[in-house]
Enzyme design. Structure first.
Site, PDB file in Angstrom:
ATOM      1  N   PRO A 225       0.760  -1.177  -0.142  1.00  0.00           N
ATOM      2  CA  PRO A 225      -0.155   0.036   0.025  1.00  0.00           C
ATOM      3  C   PRO A 225       0.914   1.350  -0.108  1.00  0.00           C
ATOM      4  O   PRO A 225       0.398   2.395  -0.653  1.00  0.00           O
ATOM      5  CB  PRO A 225      -0.901  -0.041   1.172  1.00  0.00           C
ATOM      6  N   TYR A 226       1.993   1.169   0.876  1.00  0.00           N
ATOM      7  CA  TYR A 226       2.680   2.418   0.935  1.00  0.00           C
ATOM      8  C   TYR A 226       3.416   2.575  -0.284  1.00  0.00           C
ATOM      9  O   TYR A 226       3.401   3.714  -0.849  1.00  0.00           O
ATOM     10  CB  TYR A 226       4.003   2.064   2.103  1.00  0.00           C
TER      11      TYR A 226
END
Length: 253
Positions: free
Chosen positions: A157-158
């Site tokens: 996600p990052y």
């Protein structure tokens, strides 16, 4: 005479780390500042410090959740009411919640907050300040990540959110170059409080680089940010700048 005399900057995520270090240096270089954070106490203390050191009215503390477009627009409006305009926007805030997820383990909810506090927050800020910067040598500085370029495992996600920021940066640089607005991304590697927490939780590691140490915020990272928002960088746009001791030199080619 400071390099930012007469300039007005808004910095998100200014309560700690890179945001706070930029605020201190920009104020020392003559800028007026709106410092924003989700946590009021941190930016109120910073604004008090800067106003004491550089004169009353140097800094304005604004509580802002960058995940909410309305709050970003309110922060911009308050900055303009206090200082008249905005010349520099630094999109530094980013929420790390649910950052550590594998590709197979990632759900929409895991990266939603990072998307709205990362690339969407940068987009909303850029849209809000555009009318103030058009034709006036505006400077926009976004923040990417070496981890995203590397594709660090377990950080899906990052990495997705941070690479989206770089795509937005390049697109705006092309669309706004003839409007005298530069848009660049900074890729810092420094031992911030957030990075230290990630190290402690096993979510990050210190990779070897040609310069075998972590970057210092004041001496290694902020000077690069200062250049990119200064008048000297008027012919520089659309690039990702790596202040990382050479860690990602291949990606910088």
């Amino acid at each position: 005479m400071g390099r930012l005399d007469g300039k007005v900057a808004i910095i998100t995520g200014a309560g700690r780390g890179i945001g706070r270090a930029m605020a201190r240096r920009f104020a020392a270089e003559g800028a007026k500042l709106a410092v924003t954070s989700f946590t009021p106490a941190t930016i109120e203390a910073l604004a008090d410090e800067l106003n004491a050191q550089h004169g009353a009215g140097t800094a304005l503390a604004i509580r802002c959740d960058v995940g909410e477009e309305a709050e970003i627009r309110q922060a911009v409006a308050r900055t303009v009411a206090a200082f008249g305009t905005i010349d520099i926007a630094c999109n530094n805030a980013f929420e790390l919640a649910s950052a550590a997820k594998t590709v197979l383990g990632t759900q929409v909810a895991d990266f939603h907050r990072q998307m709205v506090t990362g690339p969407l927050a940068a987009l909303h800020m850029m849209q809000a300040v555009y009318p103030l910067m058009e034709g006036r040598d505006g400077r926009i500085l976004n923040f990417g990540s070496a981890a995203a370029i590397e594709g660090t495992m377990g950080m899906a996600p990052y990495n997705m959110a941070k690479e989206a920021i770089r795509g937005l940066t390049r697109t705006a640089a092309r669309e706004w170059g003839d409007k005298r607005i530069t848009v660049n991304a900074l890729m810092p590697v420094a031992l911030t409080e957030s990075f230290q927490r990630a190290l402690d939780q096993g979510l990050a590691q210190v990779a070897p680089s040609p310069i075998p140490r972590m970057g210092d915020l004041d001496d290694d990272i902020v000077p690069v940010a200062l250049f990119l928002v200064s008048p000297e960088a008027r012919y520089v746009t659309g690039y990702s700048y790596f202040a990382d001791g050479g860690l990602k030199m291949d990606a910088g080619r």
